[in-house]
Design a protein around this motif. Structure first.
Motif, PDB file in Angstrom:
ATOM      1  N   LEU A 184      66.882  38.466  44.679  1.00  0.00           N
ATOM      2  CA  LEU A 184      67.176  39.763  44.087  1.00  0.00           C
ATOM      3  C   LEU A 184      67.202  40.809  45.182  1.00  0.00           C
ATOM      4  O   LEU A 184      66.251  40.915  45.970  1.00  0.00           O
ATOM      5  CB  LEU A 184      66.116  40.139  43.049  1.00  0.00           C
ATOM      6  N   ARG A 185      68.286  41.564  45.250  1.00  0.00           N
ATOM      7  CA  ARG A 185      68.381  42.678  46.210  1.00  0.00           C
ATOM      8  C   ARG A 185      68.397  43.986  45.454  1.00  0.00           C
ATOM      9  O   ARG A 185      69.298  44.231  44.621  1.00  0.00           O
ATOM     10  CB  ARG A 185      69.640  42.553  47.070  1.00  0.00           C
ATOM     11  N   LEU A 186      67.399  44.828  45.719  1.00  0.00           N
ATOM     12  CA  LEU A 186      67.368  46.174  45.177  1.00  0.00           C
ATOM     13  C   LEU A 186      67.858  47.110  46.276  1.00  0.00           C
ATOM     14  O   LEU A 186      67.139  47.411  47.231  1.00  0.00           O
ATOM     15  CB  LEU A 186      65.957  46.543  44.727  1.00  0.00           C
ATOM     16  N   ALA A 187      69.108  47.528  46.156  1.00  0.00           N
ATOM     17  CA  ALA A 187      69.784  48.270  47.214  1.00  0.00           C
ATOM     18  C   ALA A 187      69.660  49.771  46.997  1.00  0.00           C
ATOM     19  O   ALA A 187      69.496  50.239  45.864  1.00  0.00           O
ATOM     20  CB  ALA A 187      71.257  47.867  47.250  1.00  0.00           C
ATOM     21  N   PRO A 188      69.770  50.556  48.066  1.00  0.00           N
ATOM     22  CA  PRO A 188      69.737  52.010  47.918  1.00  0.00           C
ATOM     23  C   PRO A 188      71.034  52.593  47.393  1.00  0.00           C
ATOM     24  O   PRO A 188      71.057  53.720  46.891  1.00  0.00           O
ATOM     25  CB  PRO A 188      69.456  52.495  49.346  1.00  0.00           C
ATOM     26  N   SER A 236      60.700  30.103  46.154  1.00  0.00           N
ATOM     27  CA  SER A 236      61.766  29.864  45.178  1.00  0.00           C
ATOM     28  C   SER A 236      62.348  31.158  44.624  1.00  0.00           C
ATOM     29  O   SER A 236      63.400  31.144  43.985  1.00  0.00           O
ATOM     30  CB  SER A 236      61.243  29.009  44.021  1.00  0.00           C
ATOM     31  N   SER A 237      61.673  32.281  44.843  1.00  0.00           N
ATOM     32  CA  SER A 237      62.170  33.571  44.360  1.00  0.00           C
ATOM     33  C   SER A 237      61.787  34.644  45.358  1.00  0.00           C
ATOM     34  O   SER A 237      60.657  34.679  45.845  1.00  0.00           O
ATOM     35  CB  SER A 237      61.595  33.898  42.975  1.00  0.00           C
ATOM     36  N   ALA A 238      62.731  35.522  45.692  1.00  0.00           N
ATOM     37  CA  ALA A 238      62.478  36.514  46.738  1.00  0.00           C
ATOM     38  C   ALA A 238      63.181  37.824  46.422  1.00  0.00           C
ATOM     39  O   ALA A 238      64.211  37.852  45.745  1.00  0.00           O
ATOM     40  CB  ALA A 238      62.945  35.979  48.095  1.00  0.00           C
ATOM     41  N   LEU A 239      62.622  38.892  46.953  1.00  0.00           N
ATOM     42  CA  LEU A 239      63.137  40.244  46.763  1.00  0.00           C
ATOM     43  C   LEU A 239      63.432  40.886  48.107  1.00  0.00           C
ATOM     44  O   LEU A 239      62.615  40.821  49.027  1.00  0.00           O
ATOM     45  CB  LEU A 239      62.102  41.097  46.022  1.00  0.00           C
ATOM     46  N   ASP A 240      64.605  41.504  48.218  1.00  0.00           N
ATOM     47  CA  ASP A 240      64.935  42.386  49.346  1.00  0.00           C
ATOM     48  C   ASP A 240      64.849  43.811  48.819  1.00  0.00           C
ATOM     49  O   ASP A 240      65.653  44.227  47.979  1.00  0.00           O
ATOM     50  CB  ASP A 240      66.332  42.078  49.879  1.00  0.00           C
ATOM     51  N   LEU A 241      63.882  44.566  49.313  1.00  0.00           N
ATOM     52  CA  LEU A 241      63.594  45.891  48.781  1.00  0.00           C
ATOM     53  C   LEU A 241      64.141  46.995  49.675  1.00  0.00           C
ATOM     54  O   LEU A 241      63.559  47.299  50.723  1.00  0.00           O
ATOM     55  CB  LEU A 241      62.081  46.065  48.598  1.00  0.00           C
ATOM     56  N   GLY A 242      65.278  47.571  49.312  1.00  0.00           N
ATOM     57  CA  GLY A 242      65.753  48.805  49.904  1.00  0.00           C
ATOM     58  C   GLY A 242      66.372  48.722  51.275  1.00  0.00           C
ATOM     59  O   GLY A 242      66.725  49.766  51.847  1.00  0.00           O
ATOM     60  N   THR A 243      66.520  47.527  51.857  1.00  0.00           N
ATOM     61  CA  THR A 243      67.131  47.417  53.179  1.00  0.00           C
ATOM     62  C   THR A 243      68.514  48.082  53.156  1.00  0.00           C
ATOM     63  O   THR A 243      69.278  47.881  52.212  1.00  0.00           O
ATOM     64  CB  THR A 243      67.257  45.935  53.580  1.00  0.00           C
ATOM     65  N   PRO A 244      68.864  48.890  54.162  1.00  0.00           N
ATOM     66  CA  PRO A 244      70.109  49.673  54.108  1.00  0.00           C
ATOM     67  C   PRO A 244      71.394  48.860  53.989  1.00  0.00           C
ATOM     68  O   PRO A 244      72.412  49.387  53.537  1.00  0.00           O
ATOM     69  CB  PRO A 244      70.086  50.464  55.433  1.00  0.00           C
ATOM     70  N   THR A 245      71.385  47.605  54.410  1.00  0.00           N
ATOM     71  CA  THR A 245      72.531  46.707  54.240  1.00  0.00           C
ATOM     72  C   THR A 245      72.004  45.380  53.681  1.00  0.00           C
ATOM     73  O   THR A 245      70.780  45.159  53.646  1.00  0.00           O
ATOM     74  CB  THR A 245      73.254  46.433  55.579  1.00  0.00           C
TER      75      THR A 245
END
Length: 305
Positions: free
Chosen positions: A77-81, A51-60
């Motif tokens: 949640l996407r934590l982008a560079p 139900s909750s997910a994180l994308d950590l630092g993927t370049p796109t």
């Protein structure tokens, strides 16, 4: 103060340049597209919902888009560079993977594609990811492994040694499978698994590879890199060595990329636990239909001579 392994600010500037000016006008995403497809397949085999997910630092946003499709109505949640345009269903922010702005035990799932090979403190980052997961939460990550760019590394080392009498750091020291498995255990993940896939890309010449590395933001960002420009004669000699040692019969050269896949679960009482030594209820010899050999029943080596 010790010099960090990676110059993070420089790495981000080069990634920004890759997005703006890369091959065909943008980021060269062929490796990332392959990793994203594999991520989708791996998530499809997990027999539980998130139900909750994180994308950590993927370049796109490639990984975040997969999460949004698979977790319909969930919190992504996407934590982008780098700063990027917002996307429907995805909450975004720019953040450093080594300083996660995420509450403890707040996520069911965390993923990261082709980003963690560039952090200075991988053990610490994995600990933070594990703490951000709820009990029985899953981490899936893909990073570049130790065999990546072995041809380029060897060619530059030989060329610099021959032309300049020494070697300078030019290719990052990517982690090996066994090392990463140990890091998952040290970070406190349960049921850790690491596997690798080798991807071979062929180019007309080594300069095609170098253009792609630039278009992925993967040019040299080592903290102890040489600050003076690469000499032209050294570059040409490295390309010559590369073409001599690593060309196929048709003249095209090979470049190796090793993709390491990591998975681990935040500990939970429902998970399988290893049995204590000596607690087995059946003998392996019985299962195999053979005779068990013990130190007491082992033949005397002297009697067989």
């Amino acid at each position: 103060m010790d010099t960090p392994l990676f110059d993070t600010a420089l790495a981000r500037r080069r990634l920004a340049r890759a997005h703006a000016n890369g091959r065909a006008g943008g980021y060269a995403d062929f490796l990332l597209a392959r990793a994203a497809e594999d991520l989708d397949d791996r998530l499809g085999t997990v027999l539980r919902s998130f139900s909750s997910a994180l994308d950590l630092g993927t370049p796109t946003p490639a990984a975040a888009r997969i999460l949004a499709r698979r977790i319909d109505g969930g919190r992504i949640l996407r934590l982008a560079p780098l700063p990027e345009a917002p996307e429907p269903g995805i909450a975004g922010a720019v953040a450093d993977p080594e300083a996660l702005p995420v509450a403890a035990a707040s996520l069911d799932l965390a993923v990261s594609l082709l980003a963690l090979q560039g952090v200075n403190d991988l053990p610490g980052t994995l600990v933070q990811v594990r703490r951000a997961l709820k009990p029985d939460g899953l981490f899936l990550g893909c990073l570049l492994g130790g065999a990546t760019l072995t041809e380029l590394r060897q060619s530059f080392a030989a060329a610099e040694s021959e032309m300049e009498g020494g070697i300078s750091p030019r290719v990052a020291p990517f982690a090996a499978v066994r090392e990463v498995g140990g890091l998952l255990q040290r970070a406190g993940f349960a049921l850790p698994v690491v596997d690798s896939e080798t991807v071979t890309v062929r180019y007309a010449d080594p300069f095609g590879l170098m253009r792609d590395l630039r278009a992925m933001g993967l040019t040299n960002a080592l903290g102890e890199r040489r600050r003076t420009p690469l000499r032209r004669d050294t570059l040409l000699r490295a390309a010559e060595i590369y073409a001599t040692r690593f060309a196929d019969p048709d003249g095209r050269v090979r470049a190796t990329f090793e993709l390491l896949w990591l998975s681990g679960w935040a500990p939970h009482e429902s998970q399988q636990k290893p049995l204590r030594p000596g607690s087995a209820q059946a003998r392996l010899a019985d299962a195999l239909g053979t005779q068990e050999i013990t130190p007491e029943t082992m033949p005397d080596e002297r009697s067989t001579r």
